[in-house]
Design a protein around this motif. Sequence first.
Motif, PDB file in Angstrom:
ATOM      1  N   PHE A 138      43.930  30.265  76.485  1.00 53.39           N
ATOM      2  CA  PHE A 138      45.038  30.918  77.007  1.00 53.39           C
ATOM      3  C   PHE A 138      44.535  30.949  78.576  1.00 53.39           C
ATOM      4  CE2 PHE A 138      44.708  33.307  73.101  1.00 53.39           C
ATOM      5  CZ  PHE A 138      46.235  33.239  72.774  1.00 53.39           C
ATOM      6  N   GLU A 139      45.518  31.471  79.610  1.00 53.24           N
ATOM      7  CA  GLU A 139      45.249  31.032  80.775  1.00 53.24           C
ATOM      8  C   GLU A 139      43.995  31.792  81.431  1.00 53.24           C
ATOM      9  OE1 GLU A 139      49.886  30.476  80.580  1.00 53.24           O
ATOM     10  OE2 GLU A 139      48.185  31.504  79.384  1.00 53.24           O
ATOM     11  N   LYS A 172      42.442  22.338  79.096  1.00 49.53           N
ATOM     12  CA  LYS A 172      42.891  22.384  77.510  1.00 49.53           C
ATOM     13  C   LYS A 172      44.303  22.745  77.321  1.00 49.53           C
ATOM     14  CE  LYS A 172      38.208  21.546  75.970  1.00 49.53           C
ATOM     15  NZ  LYS A 172      38.090  20.370  75.305  1.00 49.53           N
ATOM     16  N   LYS A 173      44.868  22.230  76.298  1.00 44.21           N
ATOM     17  CA  LYS A 173      46.298  22.679  75.856  1.00 44.21           C
ATOM     18  C   LYS A 173      46.362  24.332  75.499  1.00 44.21           C
ATOM     19  CE  LYS A 173      50.412  21.461  73.144  1.00 44.21           C
ATOM     20  NZ  LYS A 173      50.877  20.581  72.194  1.00 44.21           N
ATOM     21  N   LEU A 174      47.163  24.752  76.141  1.00 41.92           N
ATOM     22  CA  LEU A 174      47.246  26.166  75.959  1.00 41.92           C
ATOM     23  C   LEU A 174      48.175  26.693  75.002  1.00 41.92           C
ATOM     24  CD1 LEU A 174      47.018  27.784  79.752  1.00 41.92           C
ATOM     25  CD2 LEU A 174      45.176  27.044  78.234  1.00 41.92           C
ATOM     26  N   GLU A 175      47.904  27.794  74.192  1.00 40.26           N
ATOM     27  CA  GLU A 175      48.779  28.210  73.279  1.00 40.26           C
ATOM     28  C   GLU A 175      50.167  28.677  73.588  1.00 40.26           C
ATOM     29  OE1 GLU A 175      47.387  30.869  70.298  1.00 40.26           O
ATOM     30  OE2 GLU A 175      45.374  29.885  70.109  1.00 40.26           O
ATOM     31  N   THR A 176      50.251  29.065  75.092  1.00 40.46           N
ATOM     32  CA  THR A 176      51.380  29.642  75.816  1.00 40.46           C
ATOM     33  C   THR A 176      52.513  28.774  76.006  1.00 40.46           C
ATOM     34  OG1 THR A 176      50.356  29.467  77.804  1.00 40.46           O
ATOM     35  CG2 THR A 176      50.098  31.561  76.699  1.00 40.46           C
ATOM     36  N   GLY A 177      52.036  27.311  75.949  1.00 39.73           N
ATOM     37  CA  GLY A 177      52.766  26.084  76.322  1.00 39.73           C
ATOM     38  C   GLY A 177      52.728  25.696  77.694  1.00 39.73           C
ATOM     39  N   HIS A 178      51.583  26.365  78.535  1.00 41.66           N
ATOM     40  CA  HIS A 178      51.918  26.207  79.923  1.00 41.66           C
ATOM     41  C   HIS A 178      51.271  24.771  80.148  1.00 41.66           C
ATOM     42  CE1 HIS A 178      49.312  25.807  83.824  1.00 41.66           C
ATOM     43  NE2 HIS A 178      50.447  26.671  84.235  1.00 41.66           N
TER      44      HIS A 178
END
Length: 263
Positions: A138-139, A172-178
């Motif tokens: 996450f962020e 890293k790729k975030l779960e929120t799609g950011h």
Amino acid sequence: MRNFFIIVLIFSTLQVNAQVGGISASKLATICTQTVPAKKIEFEPSLSFAFAKKYWDSNSNKQIINQDSTLVASGASFRFSYGVAENLEIGAAIPVDMSTINYGIKYQFPYSGKLSFAVLGGFNLPLGNQFYDKKRKFEDNTSQIVTGIVSSLALNDKTSIDFDAQFQKHTKKLETGHKNDLFLNSDIGFYAKEGIQFAFGTNYYASKYENAQNDVQLLSLNAGITIEHAENFIVVLNTPIDVWGKNIEKFIGFGFALTILIE
């Protein structure tokens, strides 16, 4: 005294860990091309307060956060900037709660004209006191890398303009799609008399998501003054006001910073 540099906090709940940190500025919230003098250190404590009663929704329409409540955001931080060599500085910025540490580096291209340029780089590391699930990103638990460019223009002995553009992305790729962030900042300063500079700035922030409905945008105006009467100290006062946005709160704030040069 114009070789000292100041940077203050921009108020936005989504910009706490954003942009290159620990790097000097000459006015409000825009980085300048000049660097801290070689083998000298700048130490800067700063305070910020902001208040919001409304926010902008996904269609940029203003909405009331809560009929009977006000959102208050406050913070304090410390900046350390060191002149490694001529035209090169490194630094770090740390909030009082130690939730993050922001590293930065700035290099000014050698040039003696009225228009100058510099490049930036940074790394933002989360350090919050919490459990970290390494499988979930996450962020607030993922590092960020930042790059940017800076230009400064001296119109005359009293007036100058700074501009910076910064691009930020999580490692890293975030779960929120950011996906990424973009920052565009500009300040203009005018010395009304020796040691007193009035400054006005504009700050734009855009955050992209895989789902465009979640995109965030914010445009702020920033007015302030720098007081440079002391030999090794500068005081800066500023008032940032959010004027337009999307998926973000509408803040009005106040900032204070004290810049100390250590020989």
